[in-house]
Design an enzyme around this catalytic site. Structure first.
Site, PDB file in Angstrom:
ATOM      1  N   GLU A  52      20.134  -3.816  14.216  1.00  0.00           N
ATOM      2  CA  GLU A  52      20.597  -2.797  13.262  1.00  0.00           C
ATOM      3  C   GLU A  52      21.058  -3.449  11.960  1.00  0.00           C
ATOM      4  OE1 GLU A  52      19.967   0.256  13.767  1.00  0.00           O
ATOM      5  OE2 GLU A  52      19.406   0.009  15.871  1.00  0.00           O
ATOM      6  N   PRO A 107      26.747  12.873  29.748  1.00  0.00           N
ATOM      7  CA  PRO A 107      27.803  13.432  30.585  1.00  0.00           C
ATOM      8  C   PRO A 107      29.138  12.743  30.307  1.00  0.00           C
ATOM      9  CG  PRO A 107      25.922  12.720  31.912  1.00  0.00           C
ATOM     10  CD  PRO A 107      25.657  12.294  30.520  1.00  0.00           C
ATOM     11  N   GLY A 108      30.204  13.519  30.370  1.00  0.00           N
ATOM     12  CA  GLY A 108      31.529  12.929  30.215  1.00  0.00           C
ATOM     13  C   GLY A 108      31.951  12.652  28.793  1.00  0.00           C
TER      14      GLY A 108
HETATM   15  P1  ADP Z   1      31.183  16.776  29.651  1.00  0.00           P
HETATM   16  O1  ADP Z   1      31.364  18.245  29.691  1.00  0.00           O
HETATM   17  O2  ADP Z   1      30.658  16.277  28.336  1.00  0.00           O
HETATM   18  O3  ADP Z   1      30.421  16.198  30.795  1.00  0.00           O
HETATM   19  P2  ADP Z   1      33.991  16.798  30.098  1.00  0.00           P
HETATM   20  O4  ADP Z   1      34.452  17.618  28.978  1.00  0.00           O
HETATM   21  O5  ADP Z   1      33.853  17.475  31.405  1.00  0.00           O
HETATM   22  O6  ADP Z   1      32.617  16.088  29.749  1.00  0.00           O
HETATM   23  O7  ADP Z   1      34.931  15.525  30.225  1.00  0.00           O
HETATM   24  C1  ADP Z   1      35.547  15.194  31.440  1.00  0.00           C
HETATM   25  C2  ADP Z   1      36.927  14.668  31.213  1.00  0.00           C
HETATM   26  O8  ADP Z   1      36.886  13.449  30.465  1.00  0.00           O
HETATM   27  C3  ADP Z   1      37.805  15.578  30.394  1.00  0.00           C
HETATM   28  O9  ADP Z   1      38.417  16.528  31.188  1.00  0.00           O
HETATM   29  C4  ADP Z   1      38.796  14.622  29.780  1.00  0.00           C
HETATM   30  O10 ADP Z   1      39.838  14.307  30.664  1.00  0.00           O
HETATM   31  C5  ADP Z   1      37.982  13.371  29.580  1.00  0.00           C
HETATM   32  N1  ADP Z   1      37.452  13.318  28.218  1.00  0.00           N
HETATM   33  C6  ADP Z   1      36.160  13.319  27.844  1.00  0.00           C
HETATM   34  N2  ADP Z   1      36.043  13.219  26.507  1.00  0.00           N
HETATM   35  C7  ADP Z   1      37.286  13.169  26.012  1.00  0.00           C
HETATM   36  C8  ADP Z   1      37.829  13.076  24.685  1.00  0.00           C
HETATM   37  N3  ADP Z   1      37.029  13.017  23.616  1.00  0.00           N
HETATM   38  N4  ADP Z   1      39.162  13.047  24.550  1.00  0.00           N
HETATM   39  C9  ADP Z   1      39.965  13.103  25.618  1.00  0.00           C
HETATM   40  N5  ADP Z   1      39.532  13.195  26.881  1.00  0.00           N
HETATM   41  C10 ADP Z   1      38.200  13.215  27.097  1.00  0.00           C
HETATM   42 ZN    ZN Z   2      15.227  -0.305  14.697  1.00  0.00          ZN
END
Ligand code: ADP
Ligand code: ZN
Length: 618
Positions: free
Chosen positions: A411, A189-190
């Site tokens: 690793e 997530p995130g």
């Molecule tokens: P997921 O769908 O994988 O749970 P999200 O896309 O909802 O994650 O990410 C939540 C927020 O975190 C985004 O709206 C953004 O603000 C921030 N975020 C996550 N990954 C990135 C990234 N690679 N670059 C910039 N912001 C990011």
């Molecule tokens: Zn290993």
């Protein structure tokens, strides 16, 4: 009244009062009931003044104006008698009574259902307006592009193709090629899966439909399936477009087949509807589906078949460089002093996801604002970090420093053994960013696809697998569970080496079944063997693996310094590619040469060697 629980309680109380009131009203208004025969007798005596039909339910008054009620089994037969006795007749259609009665019996159920609905409903955070009508309208927010997504370059490159398809579908299908339909993004997530999907739509300037997998799974049977159809119907109108389904595992979990509970039945209907729709839309309508999940392992295999979500892209947690880039993206949105050292911050937050980094920047800005500062300072970031890490530790997401060190040495152990033994595949990438259940990963690439393997190569593979555990033991003198998968793989190779490939001299080129399963499947073709042979096979496997372990441990002992340097570099960089590993390796070799030169010179007559020595130092 924001709190849904409060709202639910209030609603419950109101409904309870309503039901109670209705019951009192019914008791007050329902006249005393009489048996039909009693009523007939009275009618024949002429003591009935008027009647009122409500279907087969009859109310009326007798000549003394006393109200009564009864049930009429045969209305048709009764009416002539009533007419004959000149009773005033009124009535209404049964429907009304049906509804009222139905309502009366249904009320408690409705009440329970309503309460449950309110309590079970999570606070909505979907991308859709709350109104039912707006459920499947494309999301129109400010346009997000790849520039907003930082640090996941590989995934972006892979998805660039999808953008091209969406931008110009006709061009790509011109020669009859099939445009891919579905991409599965997998990652914690995130990590930016939703963001990435939005960015694709933004880059291609197409409509973006979004739905959480759990939104489809409702209590009412068939609702999920009909929502899927509704979603696709809307999407088709706006094609080319992109449909994003978050948490697809909520509907796309493996179908059970067999005894189902109601809930899983509903889920399967929804999944089936999704599969039908995915297979159904024709090639002229370019709809690309992107689904996100953190649990690819539980998905129904039907979802991953060609023509469905046949492209899978893993998005890992960002490494230091990635975290720095994400920090840069989000730091642009706040006012900070110019001296902020984003690189230092990036280094100090191993294990943070993109969402957590965004949260960190936001928290820092709020902290500074609380202190009435004109701009965000480094201390605000520190404070925000502590706050977030504390919250995370409870969720045990953050990898402890000790575990990071252990993983780095583990690793590095794999990589060094692979690097220094002959006849191995070249190193591709090595990382200590956790992915799935693995704490880290060392990837090798086979230069060309091999179909046959030499004994040397296989033994070296086992040695590489043993390198992780050997390094841990060498440096920390402790056994951990981190090597369990390595051990499994090594055992598999060793067993096949002995039983299947006939590469062990002690056993000879005879195929044996090991254990009960048998590697060759068709047991008829494999030699059955005695207890004694079984023991010999087990002994041989143990011997092979032991030898490989010693070999790995020897390499690591001999190049102890390299191991430390490598692990240090890994801790700092978190991910290293072949080139970076090479830099560390060359540096190590050079230092070793210098050292050797110095010690050898120390033992020798130094007057003859001064020239050589200065050359090395220059
Ligand atoms: P997921 O769908 O994988 O749970 P999200 O896309 O909802 O994650 O990410 C939540 C927020 O975190 C985004 O709206 C953004 O603000 C921030 N975020 C996550 N990954 C990135 C990234 N690679 N670059 C910039 N912001 C990011
Ligand atoms: Zn290993």
């Amino acid at each position: 009244m924001r709190n849904p629980v409060q709202l639910g309680l209030l609603l419950l109380a109101l409904t309870a009062i309503g039901v109670f009131g209705y019951n009192v009203y019914l008791r007050e208004t329902t006249p005393p009931q009489r048996a039909y025969t009693e009523f007939l007798a009275e009618l024949r005596q002429g003591t009935i003044a008027k009647v009122h039909f409500r279907g087969q339910a009859l109310t009326g008054e007798d000549s003394a104006s006393r109200p009564f009620g009864t049930f009429v089994p045969d209305v048709g037969a009764l009416v002539p008698l009533l007419l004959e006795k000149e009773v005033a007749i009124t009535g209404e259609a049964e429907v009304t009574s049906g509804v009222a009665d139905g309502l009366k019996t249904l009320l408690p159920f409705l009440l329970i259902l309503g309460g449950w609905l309110i309590f079970s409903k999570k606070p909505s955070q979907g991308n859709f307006g709350a109104g039912r009508g707006s459920r499947f309208t494309p999301v129109k927010s400010e346009r997000i592009t790849f520039a907003d997504v930082a640090g996941i370059t590989e995934a972006k490159e892979e998805l660039q193709e999808i953008v091209e398809f969406l931008k110009n579908p006709a061009k790509h299908s011109r020669l009859g090629g099939r445009i891919p339909k579905g991409v599965l993004l997998q990652g914690a997530p995130g990590t930016g899966k939703t963001l990435l999907a939005k960015a694709i739509a933004g880059e291609a300037s197409v409509a973006f439909f979004s739905m959480g997998g759990s939104d489809f799974v409702e209590i009412f049977a068939g609702v999920g399936a009909s929502r899927v159809r509704e979603l696709f119907a809307e999407a088709k109108k706006s094609a080319p477009c992109l449909i994003f389904i978050d948490e697809i595992d909520a509907i796309g979990g493996r179908r059970s087949g067999g005894q189902n509970s109601g809930a899983s039945d509903e889920r399967e209907q929804t999944l089936n509807a999704l599969l039908v729709e995915m297979d159904g839309f024709d090639s002229e309508k370019t709809i690309i589906m992107i689904a996100a999940t953190n649990r690819p392992d539980i998905l129904d295999p039907a979802l991953l078949r060609p023509g469905r979500f046949d492209r899978q892209i893993t998005i890992s947690l960002p490494d230091v460089k990635g975290r720095l880039k994400i920090l840069e993206v989000h730091a642009k949105k706040i006012i900070a002093i110019p001296e902020i050292d984003l690189a230092a911050i990036a280094r100090s937050i191993p294990g943070f996801s993109g969402a957590e980094i965004a949260n960190l920047v936001n928290e820092a800005a709020l902290t500074a604002a609380k202190r009435n500062k004109a701009a965000v300072e480094m201390t605000d970031f520190e404070e925000a970090k502590d706050k977030i890490v504390m919250g995370l530790e409870r969720k045990s997401i953050v990898v402890s420093e000790k575990d990071r060190r252990l993983t780095a040495y583990h690793e590095a152990g794999h990589a060094i053994v692979g690097l220094l033994l002959e006849e191995t595949d070249p190193l591709h990438k090595i990382t200590i960013i956790p992915r799935g259940r693995a704490m880290g990963l060392t990837q090798q690439v086979a230069l060309d696809e091999r179909h046959t393997y030499s004994r040397e190569y296989l033994l070296n593979r086992i040695a590489i697998l043993m390198g992780g555990r050997a390094a841990e033991t060498l440096v920390f003198n402790r056994l951990t569970t981190g090597a369990s998968n390595d051990i499994l793989q090594a055992t598999e190779i060793a067993a096949r080496l002995v039983c299947e490939w006939g590469m062990s001299p002690a056993i000879g080129p005879i195929a044996y079944i090991r254990g009960s399963e048998g590697f060759l499947g068709e047991s008829g073709k494999v030699k059955p063997h005695s207890e004694m042979i079984a023991r010999r096979i087990d002994h041989e496997i143990k011997h092979l693996i032991g030898g490989c372990y010693d070999q790995a441990a020897d390499v690591l002992k001999k190049h102890n310094r390299f191991l430390h340097k490598f692990a240090e570099a890994l801790l700092l960089n978190e991910t290293m590619d072949a080139e970076e590993v090479d830099i560390v390796y060359r540096r190590y070799l050079k230092e070793r040469d210098i050292e050797r030169l110095l010690t050898e010179n120390g033992g020798k007559n130094d007057s003859t060697n001064t020239h050589e020595q200065t050359e090395v130092f220059s």
